[in-house]
Design an enzyme around this catalytic site. Structure first.
Site, PDB file in Angstrom:
ATOM      1  N   SER A   1      64.673  11.240  41.235  1.00  0.00           N
ATOM      2  CA  SER A   1      65.026   9.812  41.326  1.00  0.00           C
ATOM      3  C   SER A   1      63.788   8.958  41.581  1.00  0.00           C
ATOM      4  O   SER A   1      63.624   7.877  40.985  1.00  0.00           O
ATOM      5  CB  SER A   1      66.080   9.571  42.405  1.00  0.00           C
TER       6      SER A   1
ATOM      7  N   HIS B   1      70.406  17.325  41.703  1.00  0.00           N
ATOM      8  CA  HIS B   1      69.735  16.362  42.592  1.00  0.00           C
ATOM      9  C   HIS B   1      70.794  15.796  43.542  1.00  0.00           C
ATOM     10  O   HIS B   1      71.450  16.543  44.253  1.00  0.00           O
ATOM     11  CB  HIS B   1      69.057  15.303  41.710  1.00  0.00           C
TER      12      HIS B   1
ATOM     13  N   HIS C   1      65.303  24.412  47.551  1.00  0.00           N
ATOM     14  CA  HIS C   1      64.537  23.184  47.348  1.00  0.00           C
ATOM     15  C   HIS C   1      63.307  23.477  46.512  1.00  0.00           C
ATOM     16  O   HIS C   1      62.736  24.561  46.602  1.00  0.00           O
ATOM     17  CB  HIS C   1      64.119  22.561  48.682  1.00  0.00           C
TER      18      HIS C   1
ATOM     19  N   ARG D   1      66.229  16.889  57.469  1.00  0.00           N
ATOM     20  CA  ARG D   1      67.301  15.916  57.249  1.00  0.00           C
ATOM     21  C   ARG D   1      68.665  16.599  57.468  1.00  0.00           C
ATOM     22  O   ARG D   1      69.627  15.978  57.892  1.00  0.00           O
ATOM     23  CB  ARG D   1      67.216  15.328  55.827  1.00  0.00           C
TER      24      ARG D   1
ATOM     25  N   ASP E   1      71.729  17.937  51.417  1.00  0.00           N
ATOM     26  CA  ASP E   1      73.071  17.778  50.868  1.00  0.00           C
ATOM     27  C   ASP E   1      74.102  18.706  51.480  1.00  0.00           C
ATOM     28  O   ASP E   1      75.302  18.462  51.370  1.00  0.00           O
ATOM     29  CB  ASP E   1      73.032  17.987  49.353  1.00  0.00           C
TER      30      ASP E   1
HETATM   31  C1  LIG Z   1      67.139  22.271  44.453  1.00  0.00           C
HETATM   32  C2  LIG Z   1      66.886  23.193  43.272  1.00  0.00           C
HETATM   33  C3  LIG Z   1      67.300  22.466  41.983  1.00  0.00           C
HETATM   34  C4  LIG Z   1      65.411  23.556  43.203  1.00  0.00           C
HETATM   35  O1  LIG Z   1      65.199  24.293  42.015  1.00  0.00           O
HETATM   36  P1  LIG Z   1      63.907  25.167  41.811  1.00  0.00           P
HETATM   37  O2  LIG Z   1      62.695  24.463  42.270  1.00  0.00           O
HETATM   38  O3  LIG Z   1      63.933  25.639  40.399  1.00  0.00           O
HETATM   39  O4  LIG Z   1      64.162  26.365  42.821  1.00  0.00           O
HETATM   40  P2  LIG Z   1      63.548  27.807  42.800  1.00  0.00           P
HETATM   41  O5  LIG Z   1      62.151  27.806  42.306  1.00  0.00           O
HETATM   42  O6  LIG Z   1      63.820  28.421  44.120  1.00  0.00           O
HETATM   43  O7  LIG Z   1      64.437  28.524  41.672  1.00  0.00           O
HETATM   44  C5  LIG Z   1      64.234  29.895  41.325  1.00  0.00           C
HETATM   45  C6  LIG Z   1      65.578  30.503  40.900  1.00  0.00           C
HETATM   46  O8  LIG Z   1      66.452  30.508  42.026  1.00  0.00           O
HETATM   47  C7  LIG Z   1      67.661  29.866  41.706  1.00  0.00           C
HETATM   48  N1  LIG Z   1      68.176  29.122  42.847  1.00  0.00           N
HETATM   49  C8  LIG Z   1      67.538  28.140  43.545  1.00  0.00           C
HETATM   50  N2  LIG Z   1      68.378  27.614  44.461  1.00  0.00           N
HETATM   51  C9  LIG Z   1      69.538  28.285  44.347  1.00  0.00           C
HETATM   52  C10 LIG Z   1      70.786  28.173  44.987  1.00  0.00           C
HETATM   53  N3  LIG Z   1      71.022  27.259  45.925  1.00  0.00           N
HETATM   54  N4  LIG Z   1      71.775  28.992  44.606  1.00  0.00           N
HETATM   55  C11 LIG Z   1      71.555  29.922  43.650  1.00  0.00           C
HETATM   56  N5  LIG Z   1      70.408  30.053  42.971  1.00  0.00           N
HETATM   57  C12 LIG Z   1      69.413  29.242  43.322  1.00  0.00           C
HETATM   58  C13 LIG Z   1      67.277  28.902  40.605  1.00  0.00           C
HETATM   59  O9  LIG Z   1      68.428  28.504  39.848  1.00  0.00           O
HETATM   60  C14 LIG Z   1      66.287  29.707  39.816  1.00  0.00           C
HETATM   61  O10 LIG Z   1      67.017  30.615  39.006  1.00  0.00           O
HETATM   62  P3  LIG Z   1      66.537  30.975  37.496  1.00  0.00           P
HETATM   63  O11 LIG Z   1      65.203  31.624  37.696  1.00  0.00           O
HETATM   64  O12 LIG Z   1      67.612  31.892  37.000  1.00  0.00           O
HETATM   65  O13 LIG Z   1      66.451  29.671  36.774  1.00  0.00           O
HETATM   66  C15 LIG Z   1      67.708  24.508  43.429  1.00  0.00           C
HETATM   67  O14 LIG Z   1      67.364  25.127  44.662  1.00  0.00           O
HETATM   68  C16 LIG Z   1      69.199  24.290  43.355  1.00  0.00           C
HETATM   69  O15 LIG Z   1      69.749  24.284  42.242  1.00  0.00           O
HETATM   70  N6  LIG Z   1      69.895  24.121  44.527  1.00  0.00           N
HETATM   71  C17 LIG Z   1      71.288  23.819  44.552  1.00  0.00           C
HETATM   72  C18 LIG Z   1      71.512  22.346  44.235  1.00  0.00           C
HETATM   73  C19 LIG Z   1      71.074  21.456  45.366  1.00  0.00           C
HETATM   74  O16 LIG Z   1      71.363  21.692  46.521  1.00  0.00           O
HETATM   75  N7  LIG Z   1      70.372  20.365  45.028  1.00  0.00           N
HETATM   76  C20 LIG Z   1      69.947  19.357  45.988  1.00  0.00           C
HETATM   77  C21 LIG Z   1      68.489  19.402  46.230  1.00  0.00           C
HETATM   78  S1  LIG Z   1      67.965  18.251  47.445  1.00  0.00           S
END
Ligand SMILES: CC(C)(COP(=O)(O)OP(=O)(O)OC[C@H]1O[C@@H](n2cnc3c(N)ncnc32)[C@H](O)[C@@H]1OP(=O)(O)O)[C@@H](O)C(=O)NCCC(=O)NCCS
Length: 432
Positions: free
Chosen positions: A239, A269, A316, A325, A371
């Protein structure tokens, strides 16, 4: 001195630092880019500059160098309240200085004058299908007000890059003062039988928001806390980055913020906070309304992961610890709603999810983010329409991104234009 006078001094003093860095040290490298980063969402690439907040992977966010507990304790608060004026926080985020009570109250008065929303915005909202997502309504309302932009007028009539930030600031403050009115209107129109509540000129932004939502104290403090916590998380999150990118084209704050809000609406997000509640609701449904035990939750978490979905509210891109937070909101819950069923479920998830994510071995950060906890508090105070939660996040996020684009203009940051390469080029570099 008024906020804007302080800001003028700060921006003008800062300009020489930015100029020296670019003109004298522009060739110094701050990092390298790997193929994994180029394909993987530019994770960790250092190519944005902001002084508004900094996210340390271990410690979490600092706003203008201060931790969340420091911000909450040092900023002026309305009498008898536990959380600071949002208006004082705006002063702090913009200038880096803790305002006095009088300076915070000056912004409270200034925002009141800026808060009336043009009637056509309500007309537009009313013309939309009632089942449009509230984020669509929120984003549409913001962009619809672009005709009010002082920056756009200034650009067409008397553009001068040295004073451009002042018009950006004017738009930013105009928008922020109106957002709680728009958000509460959407809520009351869409979910409360179309019963909007007028604002009260005696109240600050947080107090007024609670009033317009129709929710009693201490929801005013919840609003203050919530908006401050969600305000800023560096420049690279979707964002903030979207808002910055759009503003870098010399678009005004209305276009830029509306775009940032659209980014916030993505499930990875801001939408994650409603996903958390949806997900928990799903557990309840599958268990026939029974409160899930840790065993139930363990099974449900694994089922979620095995079906290829993510655990919402966990993980994250930058953080590698529990999000402060999350902790801040958890502390609120421990104090005000320790016996809330939903809070207990969220706490149980906290006890099992990190181990499960570690065992699965994919997520780099198995800890909760902001979140995972946000929805519980809103639910407790009667906001059970969880598709509205991201709008609340959006009001808060606006504080940070609008501050950033004010400074972007003040320091004359350039239009963004990273370079693309082709897959074949990467293969050649990699010697494939
Ligand atoms: C926030 C987020 C998008 C960050 O993504 P990122 O930087 O790619 O995170 P990572 O580097 O740890 O990801 C590596 C792997 O772990 C997975 N992973 C990360 N968080 C995960 C979670 N909460 N549940 C399951 N799998 C997760 C990713 O999907 C990725 O899988 P892939 O290799 O098959 O694509 C991710 O942690 C997520 O999707 N979380 C859940 C949604 C969420 O809470 N979003 C709000 C963020 S403030």
């Amino acid at each position: 001195m008024s906020l804007k006078d302080v800001l003028r001094e700060k921006i003008e003093a800062h300009r020489s630092r930015t100029k020296t860095l670019v003109t004298k040290h522009g060739d110094v490298k701050v990092g390298e880019v790997t193929i994994a980063q180029a394909i993987g969402g530019a994770r960790g690439v250092r190519c944005l500059v902001t002084d508004v907040s900094y996210l340390d992977p271990e410690e979490g966010i600092r706003f203008r160098g201060k931790t969340i507990p420091e911000v909450m304790s040092e900023l002026p608060k309305p009498k008898g309240k536990d959380y600071p004026y949002v208006e004082g926080f705006w002063y702090f985020l913009q200038t880096g200085e803790i305002p006095t009570q009088a300076q915070a109250l000056e912004v409270v008065e200034d925002f009141k004058a800026r808060s009336p929303v043009p009637q056509y915005v309500f007309d537009i909202l009313r013309a939309m299908p009632r089942d449009s997502h509230p984020m669509v309504m929120f984003s549409a309302a913001i962009v619809a007000m672009q005709r009010e932009s002082k920056f756009a007028k200034f650009y067409h009539e008397a553009y001068d890059r040295r004073t451009a930030w002042e018009y950006m600031y004017e738009d930013a403050a105009d928008i922020l003062a109106k957002l709680p009115v728009i958000a509460a209107y959407i809520y009351r129109m869409k979910y409360q039988g179309d019963t909007p509540i007028a604002s009260d000129p005696d109240l600050d932004l947080g107090g007024n928001f609670a009033r317009m939502m129709g929710i009693d104290s201490p929801y005013d403090d919840v609003a203050r806390m919530y908006f401050i916590l969600h305000s800023d998380h560096e420049s690279g999150n979707a964002s903030a980055h979207t808002t910055h990118l759009v503003a870098s084209t010399l678009s005004d704050a209305y276009y830029a913020l509306s775009a940032g809000i659209n980014a916030l609406a993505g499930p990875l997000h801001g939408l994650a906070n409603e996903e958390v509640l949806r997900w928990i609701q799903d557990v309840y449904d599958k268990l026939g309304g029974k409160i899930p035990t840790k065993e139930d939750l363990t099974k449900f978490l694994w089922d979620t992961l095995n079906s290829g979905k993510v655990i919402p509210g966990y993980g994250h891109a930058v953080l590698r610890k529990t999000d402060p937070r999350y902790t801040s909101q958890r502390e609120y819950c421990l104090k005000h709603l320790p016996d809330d069923d939903l809070f207990k479920v969220v706490s149980s998830i906290y006890e099992v999810a990190p181990d499960i994510l570690r065992e699965q071995g994919k997520a780099k950060n198995p800890w909760p983010n902001v979140d995972a906890q946000s929805g519980v508090i809103q639910w407790h105070y009667g906001i059970k329409e969880y598709d509205f939660y991201t709008v609340l996040f959006g009001v808060g996020r606006a504080i940070g991104v609008l501050t950033n684009i004010t400074w972007d203009r003040g320091l004359g940051y350039a239009i963004e234009r990273p370079k693309s390469v082709t897959t074949a080029m990467l293969e050649e570099v990699a010697g494939v």
